[in-house]
Design an enzyme around this catalytic site. Structure first.
Site, PDB file in Angstrom:
ATOM      1  N   ASN A 219      -2.045   0.115   7.183  1.00 38.89           N
ATOM      2  CA  ASN A 219      -1.097  -1.404   7.865  1.00 38.89           C
ATOM      3  C   ASN A 219      -0.838  -2.091   6.735  1.00 38.89           C
ATOM      4  O   ASN A 219      -0.557  -3.486   5.934  1.00 38.89           O
ATOM      5  CB  ASN A 219      -3.209  -2.071   7.972  1.00 38.89           C
ATOM      6  CG  ASN A 219      -3.300  -2.670   7.301  1.00 38.89           C
ATOM      7  OD1 ASN A 219      -3.143  -1.896   6.328  1.00 38.89           O
ATOM      8  ND2 ASN A 219      -4.673  -3.574   7.003  1.00 38.89           N
TER       9      ASN A 219
ATOM     10  N   ARG B   9       2.685  -6.925   8.831  1.00 38.19           N
ATOM     11  CA  ARG B   9       1.523  -5.932   9.870  1.00 38.19           C
ATOM     12  C   ARG B   9       2.107  -6.267  11.171  1.00 38.19           C
ATOM     13  O   ARG B   9       2.208  -4.437  11.656  1.00 38.19           O
ATOM     14  CB  ARG B   9       0.206  -5.825  10.146  1.00 38.19           C
ATOM     15  CG  ARG B   9      -0.283  -5.545   8.066  1.00 38.19           C
ATOM     16  CD  ARG B   9      -1.583  -6.788   8.344  1.00 38.19           C
ATOM     17  NE  ARG B   9      -1.846  -5.764   6.948  1.00 38.19           N
ATOM     18  CZ  ARG B   9      -3.124  -6.848   6.914  1.00 38.19           C
ATOM     19  NH1 ARG B   9      -4.333  -7.827   7.248  1.00 38.19           N
ATOM     20  NH2 ARG B   9      -4.034  -5.733   5.014  1.00 38.19           N
TER      21      ARG B   9
ATOM     22  N   ARG C 145      -1.730 -14.410   3.862  1.00 38.05           N
ATOM     23  CA  ARG C 145      -2.707 -13.998   4.565  1.00 38.05           C
ATOM     24  C   ARG C 145      -2.068 -14.144   6.082  1.00 38.05           C
ATOM     25  O   ARG C 145      -1.607 -12.810   6.740  1.00 38.05           O
ATOM     26  CB  ARG C 145      -4.088 -14.350   4.511  1.00 38.05           C
ATOM     27  CG  ARG C 145      -5.110 -13.931   3.208  1.00 38.05           C
ATOM     28  CD  ARG C 145      -5.743 -12.429   3.740  1.00 38.05           C
ATOM     29  NE  ARG C 145      -6.095 -12.105   4.598  1.00 38.05           N
ATOM     30  CZ  ARG C 145      -6.809 -11.385   4.687  1.00 38.05           C
ATOM     31  NH1 ARG C 145      -6.739 -10.549   3.508  1.00 38.05           N
ATOM     32  NH2 ARG C 145      -7.549 -11.114   5.684  1.00 38.05           N
TER      33      ARG C 145
ATOM     34  N   PHE D  39     -15.615   3.606   7.253  1.00 39.68           N
ATOM     35  CA  PHE D  39     -14.584   3.889   6.630  1.00 39.68           C
ATOM     36  C   PHE D  39     -14.031   4.119   5.223  1.00 39.68           C
ATOM     37  O   PHE D  39     -12.813   4.499   5.126  1.00 39.68           O
ATOM     38  CB  PHE D  39     -13.311   3.219   7.453  1.00 39.68           C
ATOM     39  CG  PHE D  39     -13.017   1.441   6.970  1.00 39.68           C
ATOM     40  CD1 PHE D  39     -13.040   1.638   6.545  1.00 39.68           C
ATOM     41  CD2 PHE D  39     -13.679   0.640   8.041  1.00 39.68           C
ATOM     42  CE1 PHE D  39     -13.015  -0.400   6.062  1.00 39.68           C
ATOM     43  CE2 PHE D  39     -14.603  -0.588   8.398  1.00 39.68           C
ATOM     44  CZ  PHE D  39     -13.290  -0.669   7.105  1.00 39.68           C
TER      45      PHE D  39
ATOM     46  N   HIS E 249      -2.137  -5.371   1.423  1.00 39.40           N
ATOM     47  CA  HIS E 249      -3.580  -5.674   1.134  1.00 39.40           C
ATOM     48  C   HIS E 249      -2.796  -7.533   0.055  1.00 39.40           C
ATOM     49  O   HIS E 249      -2.293  -7.568  -0.912  1.00 39.40           O
ATOM     50  CB  HIS E 249      -3.989  -5.031  -0.125  1.00 39.40           C
ATOM     51  CG  HIS E 249      -5.052  -5.578  -0.256  1.00 39.40           C
ATOM     52  ND1 HIS E 249      -6.124  -6.038  -0.020  1.00 39.40           N
ATOM     53  CD2 HIS E 249      -5.239  -6.559  -1.483  1.00 39.40           C
ATOM     54  CE1 HIS E 249      -7.131  -6.941  -0.895  1.00 39.40           C
ATOM     55  NE2 HIS E 249      -6.661  -6.834  -1.888  1.00 39.40           N
TER      56      HIS E 249
ATOM     57  N   GLU F  12      -9.413  -9.910  -8.060  1.00 39.36           N
ATOM     58  CA  GLU F  12      -8.837  -9.164  -7.754  1.00 39.36           C
ATOM     59  C   GLU F  12      -7.762  -8.652  -8.908  1.00 39.36           C
ATOM     60  O   GLU F  12      -6.866  -7.873  -9.304  1.00 39.36           O
ATOM     61  CB  GLU F  12      -7.718  -9.139  -6.498  1.00 39.36           C
ATOM     62  CG  GLU F  12      -8.849  -8.275  -5.489  1.00 39.36           C
ATOM     63  CD  GLU F  12      -8.299  -8.858  -4.237  1.00 39.36           C
ATOM     64  OE1 GLU F  12      -7.569  -9.298  -3.431  1.00 39.36           O
ATOM     65  OE2 GLU F  12      -9.399  -8.740  -2.978  1.00 39.36           O
TER      66      GLU F  12
ATOM     67  N   LYS G 226       0.744  -1.303   0.101  1.00 37.98           N
ATOM     68  CA  LYS G 226      -0.029  -0.159   0.006  1.00 37.98           C
ATOM     69  C   LYS G 226       1.303   0.695  -0.041  1.00 37.98           C
ATOM     70  O   LYS G 226       2.033   1.373   0.169  1.00 37.98           O
ATOM     71  CB  LYS G 226      -0.787   0.068   0.899  1.00 37.98           C
ATOM     72  CG  LYS G 226      -2.161  -1.055   1.141  1.00 37.98           C
ATOM     73  CD  LYS G 226      -3.137  -0.841   2.586  1.00 37.98           C
ATOM     74  CE  LYS G 226      -3.715  -2.393   2.059  1.00 37.98           C
ATOM     75  NZ  LYS G 226      -4.898  -2.185   3.611  1.00 37.98           N
TER      76      LYS G 226
ATOM     77  N   TYR H 126     -11.739  -1.978  -4.057  1.00 40.64           N
ATOM     78  CA  TYR H 126     -12.501  -2.168  -2.076  1.00 40.64           C
ATOM     79  C   TYR H 126     -14.128  -2.077  -1.968  1.00 40.64           C
ATOM     80  O   TYR H 126     -15.129  -2.182  -1.271  1.00 40.64           O
ATOM     81  CB  TYR H 126     -12.188  -1.079  -1.334  1.00 40.64           C
ATOM     82  CG  TYR H 126     -10.965  -1.959  -0.977  1.00 40.64           C
ATOM     83  CD1 TYR H 126     -10.343  -2.512   0.107  1.00 40.64           C
ATOM     84  CD2 TYR H 126     -10.261  -0.554  -1.147  1.00 40.64           C
ATOM     85  CE1 TYR H 126      -9.430  -2.635   0.453  1.00 40.64           C
ATOM     86  CE2 TYR H 126      -9.287  -0.434  -0.582  1.00 40.64           C
ATOM     87  CZ  TYR H 126      -7.829  -1.937   0.201  1.00 40.64           C
ATOM     88  OH  TYR H 126      -6.836  -2.119   0.822  1.00 40.64           O
TER      89      TYR H 126
HETATM   90  P1  DAT Z   1      -7.570  -7.227   5.343  1.00 44.45           P
HETATM   91  O1  DAT Z   1      -7.053  -5.878   4.657  1.00 44.45           O
HETATM   92  O2  DAT Z   1      -6.056  -7.575   5.917  1.00 44.45           O
HETATM   93  O3  DAT Z   1      -8.531  -7.780   4.336  1.00 44.45           O
HETATM   94  P2  DAT Z   1     -10.121  -5.772   5.493  1.00 44.45           P
HETATM   95  O4  DAT Z   1     -10.087  -6.209   4.239  1.00 44.45           O
HETATM   96  O5  DAT Z   1     -11.282  -6.184   6.541  1.00 44.45           O
HETATM   97  O6  DAT Z   1      -9.109  -6.298   5.306  1.00 44.45           O
HETATM   98  O7  DAT Z   1     -11.013  -4.380   5.099  1.00 44.45           O
HETATM   99  C1  DAT Z   1     -10.041  -3.544   3.967  1.00 44.45           C
HETATM  100  C2  DAT Z   1      -8.402  -2.620   4.874  1.00 44.45           C
HETATM  101  O8  DAT Z   1      -9.819  -1.596   4.850  1.00 44.45           O
HETATM  102  C3  DAT Z   1      -8.264  -3.316   5.743  1.00 44.45           C
HETATM  103  O9  DAT Z   1      -6.187  -3.249   5.109  1.00 44.45           O
HETATM  104  C4  DAT Z   1      -7.489  -1.123   6.185  1.00 44.45           C
HETATM  105  C5  DAT Z   1      -8.699  -0.770   6.472  1.00 44.45           C
HETATM  106  N1  DAT Z   1      -9.884  -1.344   7.347  1.00 44.45           N
HETATM  107  C6  DAT Z   1     -10.502  -2.453   7.946  1.00 44.45           C
HETATM  108  N2  DAT Z   1     -11.459  -2.035   9.490  1.00 44.45           N
HETATM  109  C7  DAT Z   1     -11.159  -0.673   9.516  1.00 44.45           C
HETATM  110  C8  DAT Z   1     -11.837   0.128  10.753  1.00 44.45           C
HETATM  111  N3  DAT Z   1     -12.601  -0.234  11.513  1.00 44.45           N
HETATM  112  N4  DAT Z   1     -10.745   1.227  10.203  1.00 44.45           N
HETATM  113  C9  DAT Z   1     -10.505   1.560   9.279  1.00 44.45           C
HETATM  114  N5  DAT Z   1     -10.226   1.180   8.662  1.00 44.45           N
HETATM  115  C10 DAT Z   1     -10.192  -0.549   8.621  1.00 44.45           C
HETATM  116 MG    MG Z   2     -10.060  -7.894   2.833  1.00 42.22          MG
END
Ligand code: DAT
Ligand code: MG
Length: 148
Positions: free
Chosen positions: A112, A102, A85, A57, A115, A126, A9, A49
Site C-alpha cells: 500500500n 493509496r 493520513r 500478517f 506508511h 517512529e 515503502k 511494527y
Molecule cells: P496503516 O499502515 O494504515 O497505519 P495498520 O497500522 O493497521 O495500517 O497496518 C500496518 C500495515 O500492515 C498496513 O499498512 C498494511 C499491513 N496490513 C494491515 N492490515 C493487513 C491485513 N489484514 N492483511 C495484510 N496486511 C495488512
Molecule cells: Mg499504522
C-alpha cells in the site's frame, strides 16, 4: 510545529513514486525536516511494527518492509499527522478514495505504498526509531507567511 514520520515503502520506491509523493506534501504546504533512502534491518522493522506482532500478517509485513529500500521522511506543519493520513487514504487501497496516495497508486493491502504515523505518540516514537536528532533540520521558509 507538529511533526510526523512518513515512509515510501519498498513497492513505492520500485514503482517510482517517491518524487510524486514528496511533491504532494510539498504542494500542500508542509515542510520537509529530514529524509533518507535506506534499507530497514529486520530488528528495526519488528520494532516499528511492534503493535502488530500478534497479527497473522506480521511475518509478511516485516518481510515486505525489509525487501528493498524505503524512503524515510519527517514532515512538519499544522495538523500534519492527521492531514498526512487523509492524504494517504485508507489502509486497504481498495477502500482508499481516488485522489489519495493509496487510492491512486495501490491495489492491495499488502503493498500500500506509504506508511504514516497515526497519532502524536506514534509520530514521536517512529521519528526516534528512524532519525537521529542531528538528521532533522530546522529552517525557515518565507512562503510560510503565505500558508499560515
Ligand atoms: P496503516 O499502515 O494504515 O497505519 P495498520 O497500522 O493497521 O495500517 O497496518 C500496518 C500495515 O500492515 C498496513 O499498512 C498494511 C499491513 N496490513 C494491515 N492490515 C493487513 C491485513 N489484514 N492483511 C495484510 N496486511 C495488512
Ligand atoms: Mg499504522
Amino acid at each position: 510545529m507538529e511533526k510526523t514520520f512518513l515512509m515510501v515503502k519498498p513497492d513505492g520506491v520500485q514503482r517510482n513514486v517517491i518524487g510524486e509523493i514528496v511533491s504532494r506534501f510539498e504542494r500542500k504546504g508542509f515542510q520537509l525536516a529530514g529524509a533518507k533512502l535506506m534499507s530497514i534491518p529486520t530488528e528495526l522493522a519488528e520494532q516499528h511494527y511492534g503493535e502488530h506482532k500478534e497479527r497473522p500478517f506480521f511475518g509478511e509485513l516485516v518481510d515486505f518492509i525489509t525487501s528493498g529500500p524505503v524512503f524515510a521522511m519527517v514532515w512538519q506543519g499544522e495538523n500534519v499527522i492527521s492531514t498526512a493520513r487523509q492524504m494517504m487514504g485508507a489502509t486497504n487501497p481498495k477502500d482508499a478514495a481516488p485522489g489519495t496516495i493509496r487510492g491512486d497508486f495501490g491495489l492491495t493491502v499488502g503493498k500500500n505504498i506509504i506508511h504514516g504515523s497515526d497519532s502524536p505518540e506514534s509520530a514521536v516514537r517512529e521519528i526516534g526509531l528512524f532519525f537521529k536528532e542531528e538528521e532533522l533540520v530546522e529552517y525557515n521558509k518565507n512562503i510560510n507567511e503565505w500558508i499560515y
